[in-house]
Scaffold this motif. Structure first.
Motif, PDB file in Angstrom:
ATOM      1  N   GLY A  26     -36.022 -56.903 -48.996  1.00 38.84           N
ATOM      2  CA  GLY A  26     -37.223 -57.644 -49.372  1.00 38.84           C
ATOM      3  C   GLY A  26     -37.732 -58.510 -48.242  1.00 38.84           C
ATOM      4  O   GLY A  26     -38.953 -58.633 -48.035  1.00 38.84           O
ATOM      5  N   GLN A  27     -36.808 -59.117 -47.482  1.00 42.88           N
ATOM      6  CA  GLN A  27     -37.226 -59.933 -46.331  1.00 42.88           C
ATOM      7  C   GLN A  27     -37.935 -59.072 -45.283  1.00 42.88           C
ATOM      8  O   GLN A  27     -38.957 -59.485 -44.713  1.00 42.88           O
ATOM      9  N   ARG A  28     -37.420 -57.872 -45.085  1.00 45.82           N
ATOM     10  CA  ARG A  28     -38.028 -56.980 -44.091  1.00 45.82           C
ATOM     11  C   ARG A  28     -39.418 -56.515 -44.546  1.00 45.82           C
ATOM     12  O   ARG A  28     -40.355 -56.444 -43.752  1.00 45.82           O
ATOM     13  N   VAL A  29     -39.531 -56.204 -45.847  1.00 47.20           N
ATOM     14  CA  VAL A  29     -40.844 -55.790 -46.362  1.00 47.20           C
ATOM     15  C   VAL A  29     -41.840 -56.952 -46.281  1.00 47.20           C
ATOM     16  O   VAL A  29     -43.015 -56.758 -45.951  1.00 47.20           O
ATOM     17  N   LEU A  43     -44.823 -55.011 -58.281  1.00 54.49           N
ATOM     18  CA  LEU A  43     -43.496 -55.132 -57.668  1.00 54.49           C
ATOM     19  C   LEU A  43     -42.679 -53.872 -57.912  1.00 54.49           C
ATOM     20  O   LEU A  43     -42.017 -53.358 -56.995  1.00 54.49           O
ATOM     21  N   LYS A  44     -42.735 -53.365 -59.143  1.00 57.58           N
ATOM     22  CA  LYS A  44     -41.974 -52.155 -59.485  1.00 57.58           C
ATOM     23  C   LYS A  44     -42.436 -50.966 -58.644  1.00 57.58           C
ATOM     24  O   LYS A  44     -41.620 -50.217 -58.105  1.00 57.58           O
ATOM     25  N   GLU A  65     -40.359 -48.832 -55.819  1.00 54.58           N
ATOM     26  CA  GLU A  65     -40.234 -47.369 -55.903  1.00 54.58           C
ATOM     27  C   GLU A  65     -40.690 -46.718 -54.602  1.00 54.58           C
ATOM     28  O   GLU A  65     -40.072 -45.762 -54.121  1.00 54.58           O
ATOM     29  N   ALA A  66     -41.765 -47.243 -54.018  1.00 56.79           N
ATOM     30  CA  ALA A  66     -42.267 -46.685 -52.759  1.00 56.79           C
ATOM     31  C   ALA A  66     -41.277 -46.916 -51.625  1.00 56.79           C
ATOM     32  O   ALA A  66     -41.099 -46.055 -50.745  1.00 56.79           O
ATOM     33  N   CYS A  67     -40.614 -48.091 -51.634  1.00 55.89           N
ATOM     34  CA  CYS A  67     -39.646 -48.419 -50.568  1.00 55.89           C
ATOM     35  C   CYS A  67     -38.246 -47.871 -50.876  1.00 55.89           C
ATOM     36  O   CYS A  67     -37.369 -47.915 -50.003  1.00 55.89           O
ATOM     37  N   MET A 114     -48.075 -43.716 -47.135  1.00 60.18           N
ATOM     38  CA  MET A 114     -48.585 -45.059 -46.801  1.00 60.18           C
ATOM     39  C   MET A 114     -48.367 -45.985 -48.004  1.00 60.18           C
ATOM     40  O   MET A 114     -48.681 -45.624 -49.137  1.00 60.18           O
ATOM     41  N   ILE A 115     -47.839 -47.162 -47.748  1.00 57.90           N
ATOM     42  CA  ILE A 115     -47.593 -48.135 -48.811  1.00 57.90           C
ATOM     43  C   ILE A 115     -48.909 -48.773 -49.225  1.00 57.90           C
ATOM     44  O   ILE A 115     -49.704 -49.207 -48.377  1.00 57.90           O
TER      45      ILE A 115
END
Length: 298
Positions: free
Chosen positions: A62-65, A37-38, A42-44, A1-2
């Motif tokens: 980044g747009q999708r996240v 952000l880092k 790393e998670a994605c 889970m993010i």
């Protein structure tokens, strides 16, 4: 889970376009924003932004996240709002009660639902012990039972009285000597049902007939058994036995003219109570349901 905190920081960064303003709005340091952000990248497992001086440009990932994070925020806000939403005429209401009570209250509850089509009413027929267990375990919100429960976990409110009757075939008179009645019920036999023993004991104890008060219901002969309320009186109407039921059941059979109710010295009734958990209030939609039930049963 993010981690949702990283996502919230990322959304702020995208919408401000600036690390400094993001840090100010998030009450963080700029290195803290960079760290979030880092960790998110790393998670994605992909790069989410391209740094342009003090600003940023989103990558395709980044747009999708960003859209994913906005959807998550909206879902959470809607969920929190739903916890505060308690409309008086919208949602599901489940009422558990005996079959005899269900026959009496269901038409009125249907009329209530017809007035408020967003109201969804379920009537569940169940024995008393199942209803009380469901209330105690929080699997039921509202029930109707006979006799006030003693559990400290259950809140009860008096509704009214339910009349019980010793129901016989019409071929028998509704007034006979008690000694003759004892012979009749022994000859006919009981049409047994799930509540028959309880009803019989209550009836014999409270009807004012001393000879009947001495009878042990468990020793009476049986002529049949059925657990469908709508069918219990059918064999009685055919002269095959007798039974004890709430007298209101006679209003819902087409062969009531083939039945008679014994006229005892005393009227026999059972008290009715609504039951709910003691530790939480019912949703607002149940108030109209309780009021409708009360109007029918009082």
């Amino acid at each position: 889970m993010i981690n949702p905190i990283w996502l919230d920081t990322f959304v702020t960064l995208v919408e401000t376009g600036n690390f400094t303003r993001t840090a100010e709005q998030r009450f963080m340091t700029q290195p803290g924003v960079s760290q979030h952000l880092k960790k998110l990248e790393e998670a994605c497992q992909c790069k989410l932004v391209v740094r342009l001086g003090k600003g940023i440009q989103l990558t395709e990932q980044g747009q999708r996240v960003y859209h994913y994070a906005k959807n998550q925020q909206a879902t959470e806000q809607n969920f929190i709002a739903s916890l505060k939403f308690d409309a008086p005429f919208e949602g599901e209401c489940v009422v558990a009660c005996s079959g005899a009570i269900a026959q009496r209250i269901y038409p009125a509850l249907l009329a209530l639902q017809k007035q408020h089509d967003a109201l969804n009413i379920h009537v569940e027929v169940a024995p008393r012990r199942t209803i009380l267990s469901g209330i105690a375990n929080n699997t039921l919100e509202l029930g109707i039972v006979t006799n006030q429960p003693e559990s400290e976990d259950i809140h009860s409110e008096y509704l009214g009285e339910e009349a019980l009757g010793l129901i016989l075939p019409r071929s028998l008179p509704d007034t006979v000597e008690t000694s003759v009645l004892k012979d009749v019920i022994n000859r006919l036999g009981l049409i047994n049902h799930p509540d028959a023993m309880h009803y019989l004991q209550r009836y014999f104890n409270d009807c004012g007939e001393l000879e009947l008060a001495k009878v042990n219901p468990n020793k009476l002969p049986h002529a049949g058994y059925i657990n469908q309320l709508s069918q219990i009186l059918l064999p009685v109407s055919e002269g095959l036995g007798y039974t004890v039921l709430p007298t209101s059941t006679l209003e819902f059979v087409s062969f009531a003219d083939k039945l008679t109710v014994y006229k005892a010295k005393n009227e026999v009734t059972e008290p009715l109570y609504t039951v709910q958990t003691r530790h939480s209030a019912l949703p607002a939609r149940y108030q109209a349901v309780k009021q409708t039930i009360s109007q029918v049963l009082r």
